[in-house]
Design a protein around this motif. Structure first.
Motif: not given
Length: 549
Positions: A206-215
């Protein structure tokens, strides 16, 4: 273990799992919960109607996912359905859970994945409840899928794993209300296992924008899938709000469990060992191996084994948390153990792998593998006994308030009587009993459209029927109302639950005349006269003995 060997072991495990789950599905009487689900399916199959019931029926996936199987078998009505169609769906999902285990091989090792597959295929609990038309085998499958997908996302998996986690979560939510427990437990366990790795932990997903988009994608997929099912695929948009009405119902059940109240150790005791009437049962092998697997989780962290350490810790915490929560809830039915037991079986596979690899000696490894094969074979033998030989026997610990064969004989008797009536299957039949004592008759009498159900005998319409089924508490009133115009028989419904069958004397005499022309069947057979001629059925005798003490 090579990929080829893993594939071979998986194929054998799947074949064994399917054989145990699909053989002789129609021999066990329908449990009242199964019959209830089947009638709900009938409304969807015949009229396209589905509305969430916040009190009794759980989510809609079971019904919608049965529709393709019914269509493939040419069954378009409730009357056309049969046990093989219904239970075949849950059996296939039970077997599909086995196919998820290779997805874990990168994290726990191929040996552990193969051992887990064998134990999953042969576990008596997993087999028995896969053969019931209830939500549990679907729920266990979706739960394990979510657990695997979340673990892969945490260890650096791509967007596909995030999407799979969302779909699995949506399916779990659309299956059972207790999804809030298993999904939350998996997320908490993943966070704990990730944090426990210290400096060697992988990048925070969840540390970067890609992880937040995946969430966000996971959450969106979960909401979309659950919404599609609860809205009957957008035909009833307001249905998406219905599950929130069920929150209070399930909170109340957890606090005031009533007849389903069990001690905290109920599930563990059921799996560890039980004995009744000379029959012994145990899945202790799985529990012991699971403990061994869990013990490997908290050893010294080796840089070369960070991912494996994560998976063992993740699965261990997940099993402990879910088992603790389900054990703390007072409301317990035995099939509710499946969502945490699938994780325990994976831990058992890890436990076996640990014992197998503890030495380089081929002799010791061969002996360890042989012990597993023999022990697994014993599990398979128990699964056959539980699911076929003693499928409705109260000495079977997996049987819970199950319909006894006597109830099927009563339904057969009613259909035989209807065959002698001018209206045939359209003959009126009245069932006078509390709702919990009416099931599974709506299933067994599903081809008779004029069966009416009353909770008490006050309605004169109910007494117009030539055949009346009544709970024992109403027999005094019915004896007074019906007099000697009717004869009566008694049949067991469930252990220590009896029903009385009243038959108009003229119809009864026609039945006896046909039975005489067809020969003289023995007592308890489909064409035999009732207790007035042959004495009480075994169910009646047991009931009288129990209440004479």
């Amino acid at each position: 273990m090579t990929r080829a060997w893993l594939g071979a072991f998986m194929a054998i495990a799947l074949a064994a799992g399917l054989a145990l789950r699909l053989t002789r599905l129609d021999e066990r009487p329908m449990h009242h919960d199964e019959a209830n689900q089947a009638v709900k399916l009938g409304a969807l199959l015949e009229r396209g109607e589905y509305r969430y019931d916040a009190y009794d029926h759980h989510g809609p996936t079971l019904y919608f996912l049965t529709i393709p199987a019914a269509r493939l078998r040419g069954q378009a009505t409730l009357a056309a359905l049969d046990e093989r169609t219904l239970r075949g769906v849950t059996a296939v999902f039970g077997a599909a859970t086995i196919l998820l285990l290779p997805l874990l091989s990168a994290g726990i090792g191929r040996t552990a994945a193969a051992a887990s597959a064998w134990l999953m295929a042969l576990s008596p609990a997993m087999v028995f409840y896969s053969r019931m038309y209830i939500q549990e085998s679907l729920f266990a499958c979706f739960t394990l899928t979510f657990v695997i997908a979340v673990g892969r996302v945490t260890t650096g998996g791509g967007l596909a794993w995030s999407a799979l986690a969302g779909v699995a979560a949506g399916l779990a939510v659309a299956t059972k209300e207790t999804s809030v427990i298993v999904l939350s437990a998996a997320l908490v366990a993943s966070a704990i296992a990730w944090w426990s790795l210290g400096a060697g932990r992988p990048r925070n997903p969840l540390a970067d924008e890609r992880g937040r988009r995946a969430t966000l994608m996971s959450l969106g997929a979960a909401a979309a899938v659950a919404g599609l099912f609860y809205s009957s695929f957008l035909t009833v948009p307001g249905g998406v709000l219905e599950p929130f009405r069920g929150v209070s119902t399930y909170l109340d059940r957890g606090i005031d469990a009533g007849i389903h109240s069990q001690p905290w150790h109920y599930y563990l005791g059921l799996l560890a060992y039980s004995s009744s009437g000379g029959l012994k049962w145990s899945e202790g092998l799985v529990l012991v191996l699971a403990v061994v697997g869990a013990m490997t989780a908290w050893g010294r962290l080796q840089p070369s084994r960070v991912e494996r350490t994560f998976w063992v810790r993740y699965l261990t915490v997940n099993v402990i948390v879910t088992t603790a929560i389900f054990s703390a809830i007072r409301y317990k039915t035995p099939w509710n153990l499946l969502p945490f037991y699938v994780g325990a079986i994976v831990l058992a596979g890890i436990g076996f792998s640990t014992l197998f690899q503890i030495t380089a000696s081929r002799v010791v490894r061969g002996a360890t593998a042989a012990v597993l094969v023999i022990a697994a074979g014993q599990l398979g033998w128990q699964a056959w006994r539980a699911s076929v030989t003693y499928a409705s026997d109260p000495r079977n610990p997996y049987v819970y308030a199950h319909t006894v064969p006597d109830a099927v004989r009563m339904a057969t008797r009613i259909r035989e009587l209807a065959a002698l009536h001018p209206d045939g299957a359209r003959m009126q039949v009245s069932v006078i009993a509390a709702p919990q004592e009416q099931w599974p008759l709506p299933w067994y009498l599903r081809a008779m459209p004029h069966v009416g159900y009353w909770a008490a005998p006050g309605d004169s319409v109910a007494l117009q029927a030539l055949v009346v089924v009544a709970a024992m508490e109403h027999t005094a009133a019915l004896d007074a109302s019906l007099g000697d115009r009717y004869v009566s028989e008694f049949y067991g419904l469930r252990p220590e639950v009896l029903l009385a069958l009243y038959v108009e004397r003229g119809l009864w005499e026609r039945f006896l005349a046909r039975a005489a022309l067809g020969g003289a069947p023995g007592c308890g057979d489909a064409g035999v006269p009732g207790p007035h001629a042959c004495g009480p059925t075994p169910a009646v005798a047991l009931w009288r003995a129990a209440h004479a003490r």
